[in-house]
Structures are given as C-alpha cells and as structure tokens.
Motif scaffolding. Structure first.
Motif, PDB file in Angstrom:
ATOM      1  N   LYS A 227      22.509   9.386-127.297  1.00 30.67           N
ATOM      2  CA  LYS A 227      23.513   8.464-126.788  1.00 30.67           C
ATOM      3  C   LYS A 227      24.457   7.957-127.876  1.00 30.67           C
ATOM      4  O   LYS A 227      25.467   7.316-127.586  1.00 30.67           O
ATOM      5  CB  LYS A 227      22.834   7.274-126.111  1.00 30.67           C
ATOM      6  CG  LYS A 227      21.973   6.403-127.015  1.00 30.67           C
ATOM      7  CD  LYS A 227      21.365   5.272-126.214  1.00 30.67           C
ATOM      8  CE  LYS A 227      20.502   4.351-127.070  1.00 30.67           C
ATOM      9  NZ  LYS A 227      19.285   5.027-127.516  1.00 30.67           N
ATOM     10  N   ARG A 234      29.051   3.638-123.760  1.00 31.57           N
ATOM     11  CA  ARG A 234      28.299   2.448-123.335  1.00 31.57           C
ATOM     12  C   ARG A 234      29.198   1.605-122.433  1.00 31.57           C
ATOM     13  O   ARG A 234      30.324   1.295-122.781  1.00 31.57           O
ATOM     14  CB  ARG A 234      27.873   1.640-124.561  1.00 31.57           C
ATOM     15  CG  ARG A 234      27.116   0.349-124.267  1.00 31.57           C
ATOM     16  CD  ARG A 234      26.788  -0.327-125.595  1.00 31.57           C
ATOM     17  NE  ARG A 234      26.151  -1.616-125.419  1.00 31.57           N
ATOM     18  CZ  ARG A 234      26.797  -2.756-125.222  1.00 31.57           C
ATOM     19  NH1 ARG A 234      28.124  -2.769-125.173  1.00 31.57           N
ATOM     20  NH2 ARG A 234      26.137  -3.896-125.077  1.00 31.57           N
ATOM     21  N   TYR A 270      24.805   3.682-120.046  1.00 31.81           N
ATOM     22  CA  TYR A 270      25.709   4.703-120.575  1.00 31.81           C
ATOM     23  C   TYR A 270      26.144   5.654-119.456  1.00 31.81           C
ATOM     24  O   TYR A 270      25.404   5.869-118.484  1.00 31.81           O
ATOM     25  CB  TYR A 270      25.013   5.528-121.662  1.00 31.81           C
ATOM     26  CG  TYR A 270      24.725   4.770-122.931  1.00 31.81           C
ATOM     27  CD1 TYR A 270      25.601   4.807-124.004  1.00 31.81           C
ATOM     28  CD2 TYR A 270      23.549   4.020-123.055  1.00 31.81           C
ATOM     29  CE1 TYR A 270      25.323   4.120-125.170  1.00 31.81           C
ATOM     30  CE2 TYR A 270      23.267   3.330-124.218  1.00 31.81           C
ATOM     31  CZ  TYR A 270      24.159   3.380-125.276  1.00 31.81           C
ATOM     32  OH  TYR A 270      23.888   2.701-126.427  1.00 31.81           O
TER      33      TYR A 270
END
Length: 454
Positions: A227, A234, A270
């Motif tokens: 991520k 985000r 996310y």
C-alpha cells in the motif's frame, strides 16, 4: 450478657485473632494509666464449668486494651461475658472490630472483608455491622481479587492509595489487572492503566469492526500488495479505540475499498489509483523504508493521543484548592509569555469563559468582565480555563512535522510550559513522557528503524 471487673490473669488472647501485630501501645497505655478503661472487653468462657481450675476467659474484643492495661499495671479490667458464641461468630466479631482500625493498609482491609464473606456474611450484613458503605466494601473486595502475594509485597514497599485501586478495577481482565498492578504507586501507573483499557477497547471493538467490513464488502489489504507504492491511494482513516464514535468515517463508496488495521487504534482505507499518473518505480528497500517511517509516525500519533488523554483526565479529575493559587498564577504567566514571545496562539477566551458574543471585546463586554471577577476566587474554574487556553490536543508532541522522514525531536514550548504547570498541580509524568520531553525516547533514534546498532 453481664459486665464484671475481671482479674487480668483470668484472660487469654484469642488464638485466631486476625490482628497479630497490636501496633504502638504507648499512647493507649498512658491513657489507661491516667483514666482507666472506659470501654469493656468482650470475652467468652473457656473452662467455666470445670471444678477446681482457675477460670479462664478468651478475649474476643479488646486485645489492645488488655495488653495496654497489663503495661499500665492494672489488676482488673471490665469485661462483658458472652456465652454460646459459635467459633464462626467469634471470628466474624474479631474481624468486624479489626476493620474499624484507622491504620489498616488497603491490603489488610481487602483481606478482612474477603474473610467476612468467606465466613458466610454478605455485603448487606457487613455494611450494617461494620458501618462501612456497601460501595466501600465492594471496592475493597475488588482489591481482594488481585494477586495477594504481589499485593502484600507492594503494600510493604510503596504507598498505595484507594484511588489507584479504583483505577485498577476499571481493567476487566484479571491477568491484565495483576500485570498493571506492578506499576501501582509509580509515575507509570496511569499510563499502564490507560494502555490496558485501550487494549480491552480494541478487543471489544475489533469483532464489531470486522463484521462491518464483511457486511460492507470492504476487503483486508492483500498481504502481497504494497500500500506504500503509488498504485494505491489512502482515502480515510478511523480510530478503533473509539469505533462507535468514528465509524461514520468509513468511506461511503465501498467498491474496491481495502482496509488496513495492523496498528493499534488506527485503521486506514485505500483504493487502487485510477488516474493515469506516472507510476514511480521504487526498490524493495525504498518501499520498506517508507513502511518503517510510516510505522514510526503511527507510534508517534498513538503516544501523542494517549498522553493528551492522560493530561485531560488529570485536569478533569483535579479538585483545585486555595493552596494551588500560586501554581494557577504560574499557568497564566506561562500563557502570557508563550503568546507574546513564542507567538503561540491560545484558545478563544470568549468561548472558554462562556461568552458567545460574536463581536466579543474584553474592554466593552460587561458580561465577560463580570464573569472574570466572579470566577477569580474559584481555583478549579481558573485551572480549567487556563488548561483550555493552552489549546492542548491529541496531536501535541515533541517531534518535527516532516512525515517523509523519521520523527526527529523538536522542542515544543507549549507542551514544555504545560507539563511544567501540570506537575506543579500534582500531575505525574510517566517515564515515557519524560523520555519524549528530553528527546531520548527510542522513537527519535532513527537507526532502530534501519536495523542499525549505533
């Protein structure tokens, strides 16, 4: 039941008297020597029916008085003779008398109340016969649930307050409660209680959160994905410790949404990046460093929030007294200096003073002036207003704000002045807070995140 003056040699102490140490008898001995004994002893017959033997009576109530009378040189003492008292009743009576002592430690009180329960009394009976409120008895019985060997050891080496035990009882899990008890009587106790309670909040809230994620179709971030790469964006976060309050921060659009809850209290959401943006290729080493940096800032945020909650709780539970006026003045002085020299913005004084006039001007607003004069002698209100004007919040910390790199120590004049003021009012900084304020906490040691040993 009759009261008679009985020769001291007829009296023997009860072998099961819970009070083994009679304490300092000098004052009581002097009083008896000068004034005699005002309150009779309670005794039970031992061999009244045995012919030819010197009569013996066992003391149930009055062991200290008997010993002091011996030292004062008395030959006789007044005794109430009670017949037919069962052994259980004898023990209950001695325990109830013992619980009236003002010098009992919290450990001894807890032991006493638990023994009374073990002898068949209930909380209602104990309350009626001892004079203690049912709430007080329940509080002491919570103490009796703790590891008694450890409690006895701590009671002999530290000054333990009932307020601390009340805080300890807020932790539901007994194993965790006993673990936190190791910190009782130290500056780290409040922080240890807070951390244990937060852990329980997490345990309670996590199943609810996971059920919501499944219901909404929000998937856990795949272990294989990263991520921290530019492939993901985000789009929100929430606080798991306060899930019921913050769950409205879950993004409304849940399709293709991932969550990450690998850090205490923080959940991040996310989505895959859909914009046609240039994908920045990063090496595994660079991505790992970014991950470690972000983890470090998660820890900073968690500590900042926890320490703020400790400061806030201290002020809310504080009962300001006239003796603290000097410390209150110091807080007001600190605010003036910070605002004038360090350019620190303070809270809106009109709001904190309870004045809602949009065009508030202290030179013209009679309501505010009147309130200021009326509140001047209210130490507690002064403390609360000054604390609010410090603008304390969950983001205050001794760290630089540059989040692309590891946290570095940065002097925080607001926090420094506030801690100095609060400690004068009785706040106890934990070891963790002291290390952070000094800049020596491991969170500021970048090499630990790089795996170095320097």
């Amino acid at each position: 039941m009759s009261v008679v003056n009985m020769p001291i040699e007829y009296l023997v102490p009860h072998p099961q008297n819970p009070r083994k140490d009679l304490g300092n008898l000098e004052e009581l001995t002097a009083s008896i020597k000068e004034n005699g004994i005002y309150q009779n002893l309670t005794v039970i017959p031992v061999n009244e029916a045995v012919p030819g033997e010197e009569p013996k009576y066992m003391v149930v109530i009055g062991h200290r008085r008997l010993e002091a009378a011996k030292r004062a040189g008395l030959q006789e003492v007044p005794c109430a003779i009670v017949r037919g008292m069962s052994e259980t009743r004898q023990l209950q009576t001695m325990l109830l008398e013992n619980m009236q002592r003002s010098d009992l430690t919290v450990y001894e009180q807890a032991q006493g109340f638990q023994q009374l329960l073990d002898f068949g009394m209930d909380i209602e009976d104990i309350s009626q016969q001892s004079g203690f409120s049912k709430r007080t008895i329940r509080r002491r019985l919570e103490i009796a649930k703790l590891d008694q060997n450890k409690l006895k050891e701590l009671s002999s080496t530290r000054h333990l307050s009932l307020k601390e035990f009340d805080e300890l009882a807020k932790i539901k899990n007994m194993e965790a409660r006993n673990e936190v008890m190791e910190k009782i009587g130290t500056n780290d106790f409040a922080l240890a209680v807070k951390r244990a309670m937060d852990k329980e909040k997490l345990a309670d809230n996590m199943p609810v959160f996971l059920a919501d994620m499944e219901r909404l179709g929000i998937k856990k971030f795949p272990d294989s994905a990263n991520k921290y790469s530019s492939k993901y964006r985000r789009i929100g976060s929430l606080d798991l410790y306060e899930y019921e309050v913050t769950k409205d921060k879950i993004p409304k659009k849940t399709e293709g949404l991932y969550y990450e809850a690998s850090y205490p209290r923080n959940v991040e959401f996310y989505v895959k990046e859909t914009k046609k943006a240039k994908i920045i290729k990063k090496s595994a080493k660079e991505l790992e460093k970014e991950k470690r940096i972000k983890e470090a800032w998660f820890k900073v945020d968690a500590m900042a929030a926890t320490h703020y909650e400790l400061r806030k709780a201290f002020v809310e539970n504080l009962r300001g007294t006239a003796k603290q006026r000097e410390a209150v003045y110091m807080g007001a002085y600190s605010l003036i200096v910070l605002r004038s020299i360090a350019y620190m913005s303070c809270g809106d004084i009109s709001k904190e003073a309870g004045v809602d006039d949009k065009y508030f001007d202290p030179r013209r607003d009679e309501k505010a002036v009147k309130l200021a004069y009326e509140s001047y002698d209210n130490t507690q209100q002064c403390i609360e207003v000054i604390y609010k004007l410090f603008n304390d919040n969950e983001k205050e910390f001794y760290a630089n704000g540059y989040r692309a790199g590891y946290p570095e120590y940065k002097f925080n004049p607001r926090l420094e002045a506030m801690y100095h003021w609060l400690t004068k009012l009785g706040y106890q900084m934990s070891s963790e807070e002291k290390l952070i304020a000094a800049g020596t906490h491991e969170i500021f040691q970048q090499n630990i995140f790089e795996g170095g040993n320097k």
